[in-house]
Design an enzyme around this catalytic site. Sequence first.
Site: not given
Ligand code: DX5
Ligand code: ZN
Length: 220
Positions: A8, A31, A35, A64, A66, A135, A173
Site C-alpha cells: 500500500s 495498492h 481517501m 481502494h 475510501m 478491512m 488490508d
Molecule cells: C488503511 C488503508 C491501508 C493501509 C494499510 O485505511 O486502506 O491500505 O495503508 O497499511 P498497513 O499495512 O500499514 O496497516
Molecule cells: Zn487500502
Amino acid sequence: MNVRIQPSILSADFVNFERDFESISAADGIHVDVMDGHFVPNLTFGAPMVRRMQEITKLPLDVHLMIENPDHWASEYAQIGVFSVTVHFEACSDPVKVAKSIQQHGVRAGISVKPKTALSEVANCLEAFDQLLIMSVEPGFGGQSFIEDSLSKLSKAKELIEHSGKDIWLQVDGGVDENNISSIASAGADTFVAGSAVFKAADRNAQINRLRSLAESAKI
Ligand code: DX5
Ligand code: ZN
C-alpha cells in the site's frame, strides 16, 4: 492457490512515488488508497494522480476507494485502465450497478467491508464482484494493528466465496506483517495488502518475497 502481495502506497513518500514504485518491483500489484476526507478522516489524492501513477509503472494498480458516492466516481477510476477498483459497501447505493460500471471498462471490481460491517450484508451482491476486501483495521490510516476478529471473518468469507462457485479473490488490508501473514493465509486470504510492513523494511523487495513465501507455505 495464487498468493498476491500488494504494497500500500499510503506508507510511501508522496513526493517520490516513481522512486518508491521502483523499490517494490517484486510486488504483484500496487495498492492505491484513495481517501476523500469524508468517508474516512484522511485525505490522499484523486483520479489525476492515479492516472499519472498508471503511466509510471507496469505493475497492476489496485485502487481502494475510501470515498463517499462511489456510485458516481468508481467509473472515472476504471476508465484510467487500472487493474482493479474496489468500493466500500457502506458507501454504495447500488453495489451491483457500481460493479458493472467498473467491469464495463475491462477492470476488476472489488467490494470492501469495514471491520464492523457483517458479511451477511454483502452476501447478496458478492457474486457481482471479482474480489472481496476484508478491512482488518478501521480504514483511514496505515500502521495500525491487525484486528484479530478479522481471522474468523476471513474464514467465513472464504466459505461464502466457495459456496458461490466463483473465482472471487479474498483480499485483506490493514496491519498485515511477517508475524501474522501465515495465520491470515490459513484463514483463507489470497491477496495481501501491506503498507508499513513493506515500506519500513530496509530491503523492500526482500520483504515482499518473504511475505509471499510465508503466505504460500501457510496455504499448503
Ligand atoms: C488503511 C488503508 C491501508 C493501509 C494499510 O485505511 O486502506 O491500505 O495503508 O497499511 P498497513 O499495512 O500499514 O496497516
Ligand atoms: Zn487500502
